[in-house]
Design a protein around this motif. Structure first.
Motif, PDB file in Angstrom:
ATOM      1  N   GLU A 122       1.372 -22.970  -1.304  1.00 35.33           N
ATOM      2  CA  GLU A 122       0.451 -21.946  -0.820  1.00 35.33           C
ATOM      3  C   GLU A 122      -0.068 -21.080  -1.965  1.00 35.33           C
ATOM      4  OE1 GLU A 122       2.580 -19.851   2.118  1.00 35.33           O
ATOM      5  OE2 GLU A 122       2.525 -21.460   3.628  1.00 35.33           O
ATOM      6  N   VAL A 123       0.820 -20.733  -2.893  1.00 38.39           N
ATOM      7  CA  VAL A 123       0.406 -19.906  -4.042  1.00 38.39           C
ATOM      8  C   VAL A 123      -0.596 -20.638  -4.899  1.00 38.39           C
ATOM      9  CG1 VAL A 123       1.232 -18.830  -6.163  1.00 38.39           C
ATOM     10  CG2 VAL A 123       2.487 -18.519  -4.025  1.00 38.39           C
ATOM     11  N   SER A 124      -0.336 -21.906  -5.134  1.00 37.76           N
ATOM     12  CA  SER A 124      -1.285 -22.682  -5.951  1.00 37.76           C
ATOM     13  C   SER A 124      -2.646 -22.779  -5.282  1.00 37.76           C
ATOM     14  CB  SER A 124      -0.710 -24.075  -6.198  1.00 37.76           C
ATOM     15  OG  SER A 124      -0.546 -24.762  -4.983  1.00 37.76           O
ATOM     16  N   LEU A 125      -2.691 -22.922  -3.988  1.00 43.16           N
ATOM     17  CA  LEU A 125      -3.969 -22.969  -3.270  1.00 43.16           C
ATOM     18  C   LEU A 125      -4.705 -21.637  -3.346  1.00 43.16           C
ATOM     19  CD1 LEU A 125      -2.983 -24.977  -0.068  1.00 43.16           C
ATOM     20  CD2 LEU A 125      -4.433 -25.749  -1.950  1.00 43.16           C
ATOM     21  N   SER A 126      -3.947 -20.545  -3.226  1.00 44.51           N
ATOM     22  CA  SER A 126      -4.573 -19.220  -3.308  1.00 44.51           C
ATOM     23  C   SER A 126      -5.127 -18.959  -4.693  1.00 44.51           C
ATOM     24  CB  SER A 126      -3.560 -18.155  -2.906  1.00 44.51           C
ATOM     25  OG  SER A 126      -2.479 -18.144  -3.815  1.00 44.51           O
ATOM     26  N   GLN A 127      -4.432 -19.354  -5.765  1.00 44.53           N
ATOM     27  CA  GLN A 127      -4.933 -19.171  -7.116  1.00 44.53           C
ATOM     28  C   GLN A 127      -6.195 -19.983  -7.357  1.00 44.53           C
ATOM     29  OE1 GLN A 127      -1.746 -20.081  -9.746  1.00 44.53           O
ATOM     30  NE2 GLN A 127      -0.628 -18.158  -9.345  1.00 44.53           N
ATOM     31  N   THR A 128      -6.235 -21.153  -6.824  1.00 46.67           N
ATOM     32  CA  THR A 128      -7.423 -22.002  -6.993  1.00 46.67           C
ATOM     33  C   THR A 128      -8.658 -21.383  -6.326  1.00 46.67           C
ATOM     34  OG1 THR A 128      -6.000 -23.927  -7.024  1.00 46.67           O
ATOM     35  CG2 THR A 128      -8.333 -24.311  -6.650  1.00 46.67           C
ATOM     36  N   SER A 129      -8.462 -20.816  -5.164  1.00 42.77           N
ATOM     37  CA  SER A 129      -9.577 -20.192  -4.461  1.00 42.77           C
ATOM     38  C   SER A 129     -10.032 -18.907  -5.125  1.00 42.77           C
ATOM     39  CB  SER A 129      -9.189 -19.931  -3.014  1.00 42.77           C
ATOM     40  OG  SER A 129      -8.108 -19.025  -2.971  1.00 42.77           O
ATOM     41  N   LEU A 130      -9.182 -18.146  -5.829  1.00 47.42           N
ATOM     42  CA  LEU A 130      -9.543 -16.905  -6.497  1.00 47.42           C
ATOM     43  C   LEU A 130     -10.238 -17.139  -7.824  1.00 47.42           C
ATOM     44  CD1 LEU A 130      -6.357 -14.739  -5.839  1.00 47.42           C
ATOM     45  CD2 LEU A 130      -8.621 -14.419  -4.845  1.00 47.42           C
ATOM     46  N   ASP A 131      -9.927 -18.110  -8.620  1.00 45.48           N
ATOM     47  CA  ASP A 131     -10.469 -18.333  -9.964  1.00 45.48           C
ATOM     48  C   ASP A 131     -11.278 -19.612  -9.971  1.00 45.48           C
ATOM     49  OD1 ASP A 131     -11.038 -18.175 -12.582  1.00 45.48           O
ATOM     50  OD2 ASP A 131      -8.960 -18.395 -13.319  1.00 45.48           O
ATOM     51  N   PRO A 132     -12.633 -19.488  -9.847  1.00 45.84           N
ATOM     52  CA  PRO A 132     -13.432 -20.718  -9.850  1.00 45.84           C
ATOM     53  C   PRO A 132     -13.511 -21.361 -11.211  1.00 45.84           C
ATOM     54  CG  PRO A 132     -14.614 -18.901  -8.827  1.00 45.84           C
ATOM     55  CD  PRO A 132     -13.442 -18.308  -9.477  1.00 45.84           C
ATOM     56  N   SER A 133     -13.310 -20.532 -12.300  1.00 44.57           N
ATOM     57  CA  SER A 133     -13.431 -21.092 -13.654  1.00 44.57           C
ATOM     58  C   SER A 133     -12.371 -22.120 -13.936  1.00 44.57           C
ATOM     59  CB  SER A 133     -13.371 -19.967 -14.688  1.00 44.57           C
ATOM     60  OG  SER A 133     -12.112 -19.330 -14.628  1.00 44.57           O
ATOM     61  N   ASP A 170      -8.337 -28.526 -10.030  1.00 44.71           N
ATOM     62  CA  ASP A 170      -8.450 -29.888  -9.500  1.00 44.71           C
ATOM     63  C   ASP A 170      -7.320 -30.772  -9.994  1.00 44.71           C
ATOM     64  OD1 ASP A 170     -10.685 -29.117  -8.202  1.00 44.71           O
ATOM     65  OD2 ASP A 170     -12.078 -29.812  -9.773  1.00 44.71           O
ATOM     66  N   GLY A 171      -6.931 -30.577 -11.277  1.00 47.01           N
ATOM     67  CA  GLY A 171      -5.802 -31.368 -11.802  1.00 47.01           C
ATOM     68  C   GLY A 171      -4.511 -31.032 -11.094  1.00 47.01           C
ATOM     69  N   LYS A 172      -4.328 -29.716 -10.889  1.00 45.47           N
ATOM     70  CA  LYS A 172      -3.110 -29.317 -10.171  1.00 45.47           C
ATOM     71  C   LYS A 172      -3.133 -29.820  -8.751  1.00 45.47           C
ATOM     72  CE  LYS A 172      -2.173 -25.170 -12.903  1.00 45.47           C
ATOM     73  NZ  LYS A 172      -2.031 -23.710 -12.877  1.00 45.47           N
ATOM     74  N   GLN A 173      -4.365 -29.817  -8.175  1.00 43.25           N
ATOM     75  CA  GLN A 173      -4.470 -30.309  -6.806  1.00 43.25           C
ATOM     76  C   GLN A 173      -4.153 -31.775  -6.722  1.00 43.25           C
ATOM     77  OE1 GLN A 173      -5.008 -28.379  -4.214  1.00 43.25           O
ATOM     78  NE2 GLN A 173      -4.797 -30.099  -2.788  1.00 43.25           N
ATOM     79  N   ASP A 174      -4.605 -32.518  -7.741  1.00 44.02           N
ATOM     80  CA  ASP A 174      -4.267 -33.951  -7.770  1.00 44.02           C
ATOM     81  C   ASP A 174      -2.763 -34.148  -7.896  1.00 44.02           C
ATOM     82  OD1 ASP A 174      -6.934 -34.480  -7.576  1.00 44.02           O
ATOM     83  OD2 ASP A 174      -7.230 -34.720  -9.769  1.00 44.02           O
ATOM     84  N   THR A 175      -2.173 -33.331  -8.767  1.00 44.35           N
ATOM     85  CA  THR A 175      -0.713 -33.430  -8.917  1.00 44.35           C
ATOM     86  C   THR A 175      -0.017 -33.092  -7.611  1.00 44.35           C
ATOM     87  OG1 THR A 175      -0.952 -32.785 -11.205  1.00 44.35           O
ATOM     88  CG2 THR A 175       1.270 -32.668 -10.273  1.00 44.35           C
ATOM     89  N   SER A 177      -6.321 -19.991   7.144  1.00 40.08           N
ATOM     90  CA  SER A 177      -6.483 -18.603   6.759  1.00 40.08           C
ATOM     91  C   SER A 177      -7.348 -18.471   5.524  1.00 40.08           C
ATOM     92  CB  SER A 177      -5.120 -17.952   6.559  1.00 40.08           C
ATOM     93  OG  SER A 177      -4.452 -18.573   5.486  1.00 40.08           O
ATOM     94  N   LEU A 178      -7.256 -19.425   4.600  1.00 36.37           N
ATOM     95  CA  LEU A 178      -8.049 -19.367   3.375  1.00 36.37           C
ATOM     96  C   LEU A 178      -9.507 -19.715   3.620  1.00 36.37           C
ATOM     97  CD1 LEU A 178      -5.567 -20.929   0.812  1.00 36.37           C
ATOM     98  CD2 LEU A 178      -6.203 -18.540   1.020  1.00 36.37           C
ATOM     99  N   THR A 179      -9.791 -20.541   4.566  1.00 34.65           N
ATOM    100  CA  THR A 179     -11.169 -20.967   4.853  1.00 34.65           C
ATOM    101  C   THR A 179     -11.871 -20.102   5.870  1.00 34.65           C
ATOM    102  OG1 THR A 179     -10.301 -22.488   6.486  1.00 34.65           O
ATOM    103  CG2 THR A 179     -10.678 -23.355   4.282  1.00 34.65           C
ATOM    104  N   ALA A 222     -13.293 -14.004   7.081  1.00 30.83           N
ATOM    105  CA  ALA A 222     -12.699 -12.752   6.597  1.00 30.83           C
ATOM    106  C   ALA A 222     -12.079 -12.941   5.228  1.00 30.83           C
ATOM    107  CB  ALA A 222     -11.665 -12.261   7.603  1.00 30.83           C
ATOM    108  N   SER A 223     -11.416 -14.067   5.035  1.00 34.60           N
ATOM    109  CA  SER A 223     -10.822 -14.328   3.732  1.00 34.60           C
ATOM    110  C   SER A 223     -11.895 -14.474   2.665  1.00 34.60           C
ATOM    111  CB  SER A 223      -9.952 -15.594   3.811  1.00 34.60           C
ATOM    112  OG  SER A 223      -8.945 -15.440   4.756  1.00 34.60           O
ATOM    113  N   TYR A 224     -12.939 -15.093   3.029  1.00 35.45           N
ATOM    114  CA  TYR A 224     -14.019 -15.295   2.064  1.00 35.45           C
ATOM    115  C   TYR A 224     -14.633 -13.959   1.672  1.00 35.45           C
ATOM    116  CZ  TYR A 224     -18.414 -16.910   0.028  1.00 35.45           C
ATOM    117  OH  TYR A 224     -19.473 -17.107  -0.814  1.00 35.45           O
TER     118      TYR A 224
END
Length: 407
Positions: A331-342, A348-353, A373-375, A378-380
């Motif tokens: 869950e933490v990794s997904l939240s970090q990915t959504s916060l930092d687009p750079s 994407d690599g972490k997501q593949d892993t 909840s991430l999609t 309100a979250s957006y």
């Protein structure tokens, strides 16, 4: 008329003489067989009694009498040997034993045949009796010989003891002699075959006089004493039945020997009882020790089982905690990915892993809820509100002019 009646009576007597002779001979043969078997039984009993106090050898009168009785039994109505001229010569029982006892395993027939100091057939038969007693196989020899009925019939006439019902009794009697240890010398005078064996019946004869007979004898003696002379008185008459001093001494000796034997048997039984009691006490103590060991092992097994169950519960709790940590890290990794687009590429690599790690696993309800909840809208909005100039720097500004700060 009188002469005719006398003649008829004499003729009837003469006519019944043949039947009377046959019945008398049959009666005599039956009495002879019964006497020999009875005396043989008595002699076996006396041998067994004597063996309790002394060793039985050639000098024992009980054995000499037994050997004479057995020789008479085996020689009873034995057929003679027919010669070339038709004459019948006497035969010894050894000729029958030599043929009928060949089937006995490890027999002594050949060794007796090869004895140098024994030449006559009667002497060989007597040597065979002694050797069979020392080997404790006399009953086996007799039983084997009696089972060979064809050979027995060839050597004995009708009415012989070995052909009658008494033969089975004889084999059973001799079985008790296997418990006696005999010691014989095969070079003594007992093997002399020149003289036939004679049975001594006196040790087996017993006469008991009743009290009525004794009183009648006393009255008769008094009557004879008073009628013989006036000077004779009943007081001078001795007792009608006076036992010899030697007979009293022998009876006392026998009673003393029986008493000593009883004492020895009593001591043996007491010692045996003591040993059995010690063995029983040892067995009881060993049984108690084994029962205590079984109880201790059962208790140890129960404790070990409880410890193993506790360890299994702890391992299950740890496994659940590890699974919850894995879900939280995802869950933490997904939240970090959504916060930092750079870091989309890195994400994407972490997501593949993460996809590789979670490949083949079904989506859990908690993970689906997190993704929902991430999609959500309100979250957006909350994420876009964080991208303001007050709090975050523009990524384009950082890349074009890294030394400038926002106004």
């Amino acid at each position: 008329m009188a002469s005719r009646s006398l003649g008829g009576l004499s003729g009837s007597r003469c006519g019944g003489g043949g039947g009377g002779k046959k019945s008398l001979s049959a009666r005599n043969a039956a009495v002879e067989r019964r006497n020999l078997i009875t005396v043989c039984r008595f002699s076996v009993k006396t041998l067994i009694d004597r063996s309790c106090f002394e060793t039985i050898d050639d000098s024992s009168p009980e054995f000499n009498n037994f050997a004479a009785i057995l020789e008479q039994i085996l020689s009873h109505r034995l057929k003679g040997q027919v010669t070339w001229f038709g004459y019948e010569s006497p035969r010894s029982f050894w000729d029958y034993i030599r043929v009928a006892c060949r089937k006995v395993s490890q027999n002594c027939i050949c060794s007796i045949e090869n004895m140098e100091n024994v030449s006559s057939s009667r002497a060989k038969g007597r040597a065979w009796i002694r050797v069979a007693l020392m080997e404790k196989h006399l009953s086996e020899y007799i039983s084997t010989a009696l089972r060979d009925f064809k050979t027995t019939r060839r050597f004995y006439d009708d009415g012989a003891i070995v052909l009658g019902e008494e033969a089975n009794m004889l084999a059973g009697m001799l079985l008790g002699l296997n418990a006696i240890d005999f010691s014989f010398c095969l070079k003594g005078e007992g093997l002399d075959g020149n003289f036939p064996a004679v049975i001594d019946y006196t040790p087996y004869l017993k006469f008991t006089q009743s009290s009525d007979s004794i009183s009648s004898d006393e009255e008769e003696l008094r009557t004879l004493g008073s009628s013989g002379s006036e000077s004779s008185t009943p007081e001078n008459v001795g007792p009608p039945f006076i036992m010899d001093e030697n007979s009293w001494f022998n009876k006392c000796k026998r009673v003393k020997q029986k008493y000593q034997l009883t004492l020895e048997q009593k001591g043996y039984l007491e010692e045996l009882l003591r040993l059995r009691e010690n063995q029983l006490s040892e067995s009881v103590s060993q049984n108690k020790i084994l029962l205590q060991r079984i109880e201790d092992s059962d208790l140890a097994h129960k404790l070990e089982k409880e410890q193993l169950e506790y360890i299994i519960v702890e391992l299950q709790d740890q496994l659940k905690s590890y699974q919850s940590l894995d879900q939280l890290s995802a869950e933490v990794s997904l939240s970090q990915t959504s916060l930092d687009p750079s870091h989309s590429q890195e994400g994407d690599g972490k997501q593949d892993t993460l996809n590789l790690i979670t490949e083949g696993k079904e989506d859990t309800p908690s993970l689906l809820g997190l993704c929902g909840s991430l999609t959500s809208v309100a979250s957006y909005k909350s994420l876009t509100s964080l991208k303001s100039n007050d709090y975050l720097a523009s990524p384009t500004t950082e890349m074009t002019s890294p030394g400038l700060t926002p106004s």
